[in-house]
Scaffold this active site. Structure first.
Site, PDB file in Angstrom:
ATOM      1  CD  GLU A  92      47.745 -12.566 119.241  1.00 15.57           C
ATOM      2  OE1 GLU A  92      47.897 -13.760 118.982  1.00 15.57           O
ATOM      3  OE2 GLU A  92      48.446 -11.937 120.032  1.00 15.57           O
ATOM      4  CB  SER A 118      44.040 -21.237 129.773  1.00 11.61           C
ATOM      5  OG  SER A 118      43.826 -19.911 129.386  1.00 11.61           O
ATOM      6  CB  THR A 174      53.822 -15.789 114.754  1.00 11.58           C
ATOM      7  OG1 THR A 174      54.589 -15.609 115.892  1.00 11.58           O
ATOM      8  CG2 THR A 174      53.405 -17.255 114.759  1.00 11.58           C
TER       9      THR A 174
END
EC number: 2.3.1.35
Lengths: 408, 408
Positions: free
Chosen positions: A279, A408, A193
């Protein structure tokens, strides 16, 4: 925090003659965040691109491929974050086209001269009105010095912006190369990505630019993995504006090689930056696989190691549970692999040979290497002359946290 | 905690005529823990085995394969935890042989009639003296009712013991099948860091037993994954003692089918138990891939989803970030995949079709399904008649914790 990622200063990224960059806050997903980037490209520039091999590729990727084939000359890139416009079916294509149309109107070019890019959540509809509303601000903001702003505008879960630059001489002219990249999860070769845009003011014909792009990709963005997921939106675009004033490179001579090497350096730095900002990454891991029969098997072994959650968590814990590396080599799917010939080095320490632990190896040595944030390992297959290098990061609590909380 | 794993009671696992099980605390890695299991097998029994396809397979796996080929009849299994005896080279083979020799002496059989198994840390030397010291206790402890004890003795990072049992009738005789399994990380098909031993008192010839084992494996242990790592030590052993008193099954008739179905049920329950107890698991996920061209492509799609850390963390967070599933289908490597034909269901909810989000889908529906500990999804490729089912679990903080801390 990213692992040894260079802090960028405006001076460290050179402007490229013929390229301007403008960003805007279009409130696509979150308020008060640069999320739209417009790149304008001078007339006469050559542009080449490589894209994800994911069958579920995003609408903008489909459109990019069409425009690169048809166009009279690409004149602009438009990139949004916050929505991938992937898994959006026919409606996604229409919205990507509408985006290009809006850019073409504001720049007075054809819509086929625009390449669109999107990155963000899959399966959500592109908020085209927000993109259109943000466009005028990107135009006002256009500037050849805005590379780092641009790098910031394409970030998603990235912690830090990623940019790199080089300067070389070709035919006694100074040539500049600058690029940006984004990506930190769903990172896998073919590709990640990731988005990356590199531009140079060198002059090179289209056939060689396409070739150079493919060669550079294979040695940079196709050598990294964070989590083994290949995204729907990966794109790597290379632009040569030809404004440096030297004769066009039209054969694979020393000028071609010099340009390829320098662009390769920028691409590798940008690819590694993605892994450094992987990440949750706390370690940057280099896996060198040597003396294999061919490049493909070296890459297989490297990626088997780089994809193993067991190995990645052991590196996170600085625990030299190195048998897990042997296990990964063993299941990499290499034909007729003679495990008794394999040598495994961690840093400069010989860990395993003859199918077992090296007599000279002690676990304290392993721990000594593993506590560092930069770790390299070498696997010698001892059955040929090919080699490959793969870069990855460890797997930490924060990887789970980031991906559990992403939306979220 | 394991996801909906049945609590075992002694009554729930039937003894098998001709099989006795004895455990001991041999202090192999940790004190005060059952870590050694001896299984004795009556003379005349048939034994079949399938093993890891990892090229770095462990010493005991190499020996098992030899003994199954040569032996006049397998009479005992010896299993230790705490050390995998893998990545141990020539010395590992010698120690596995020494283990078999010690068992053969204590039971007055040939050492080639013993199958050895080890599970635990790779690249460490097998503590053969501890195993030898523990053996007499396993012999004293032998009992046909000790199945759950046995299941406990082979646990490593497992939280709960795993056993299953079935009863059927063949030729009006009651036939019993009981089995145990272990494994919870490094779990991947072909096979997992898993050991499983299933025994029945049915009577079946060797050729059909071998065939039955392979068929059952493909539908059970080869359909699960926790983290995509294939271990060095995987072994699945099937024993038929032939003591139930019916005529030997010697063709693929209805008796063969009944036996295969029942053993298949035990194997699937044991395989699913491994996933339910997957390291850090909070969700049990069933992935059904339907209407594919062949079994292989259905499995590819299923495992692409099951291996994706992005999807697994989204399930952990009960976040219906379902575009990640489309992305995984897209990079599964399926030839000529027409994404516009694919339908994705979460539970009974249609999520995606025609390359995008289904018009009827709302995210609240997705959340409703994802909050449950048992989640199923169906992917319809709509291009053929093959199907496959894959089971996996989510990826949680605890997976990282367990694997970062495993050895400490």
């Amino acid at each position: 925090m990213p692992v040894n990622l260079k802090t960028l200063t405006i001076d460290s990224i050179s402007p490229i003659k013929g390229i301007s960059l403008g960003t805007a806050k279009a409130h696509i997903k979150k308020p008060n965040r640069k999320d739209l980037l417009l790149v304008t490209i001078a007339e006469g520039s050559k542009v080449a691109g490589v894209f994800t091999q994911n069958a579920f590729c995003a609408a903008p990727v489909i459109l990019c491929k069409e425009h690169l084939k048809n166009a009279s000359g690409i004149r602009a890139l438009i990139i949004n974050t916050g929505c991938a416009n992937a898994g959006t079916g026919e409606e996604g294509i229409l919205k990507a086209k509408e985006t290009c149309q809006a850019v073409s109107e504001i720049l007075s070019i054809n819509s086929e001269q625009v390449l669109p890019f999107s990155t963000g959540v899959i399966l959500e509809s592109l908020p085209i009105d927000k993109i259109k509303s943000g466009l005028p601000d990107t135009v006002k903001n256009l500037d050849s010095a805005h590379w780092i702003d641009a790098a910031e505008a394409i970030m998603t879960t990235d912690i830090a912006p990623k940019a790199a630059s080089r300067k070389i001489k070709i035919q006694d002219r100074e040539i500049f190369i600058s690029g940006i990249s984004k990506g930190s999860g769903m990172i896998h070769p073919n590709m990640a990505t990731m988005l990356s845009f590199i531009a140079t003011d060198a002059s090179i014909n289209q056939i060689l630019l396409d070739k150079l792009l493919k060669e550079v990709t294979q040695q940079s963005f196709n050598c990294i993995t964070v989590d083994g997921d290949t995204s729907t939106n990966d794109s790597f675009i290379l632009i040569a504006t030809g404004q440096a004033g030297h004769h066009e490179i039209s054969q694979e001579d020393k000028d071609y090689k010099a340009l390829k090497d320098a662009i390769g350096e920028v691409a590798i730095e940008l690819a590694q930056a993605i892994v450094r900002d992987g990440e949750g990454a706390t370690k940057f891991i280099t896996i060198q696989v040597e003396s294999g029969l061919d490049d493909a098997e070296c890459r297989k072994v490297g990626f088997a190691i780089a994809h193993s959650p067991l190995i990645k968590t052991a590196f996170f814990a600085s625990d030299p549970n190195l048998g897990r590396i042997l296990a990964a080599i063993g299941y990499a799917g290499i034909e007729s692999l003679d495990i008794s010939k394999i040598q495994l080095y961690l840093g400069s320490i010989l860990v395993a040979e003859k199918g077992g632990r090296a007599a000279t190896y002690s676990e304290d040595q392993g721990k000594g290497v593993m506590k560092h944030p930069e770790i390299s390992m070498r696997i010698l297959l001892n059955r040929g002359h090919a080699k490959a290098t793969i870069w990855t990061c460890d797997l930490s609590y924060d990887y789970v946290k980031i991906n559990a909380d992403y939306r979220s």
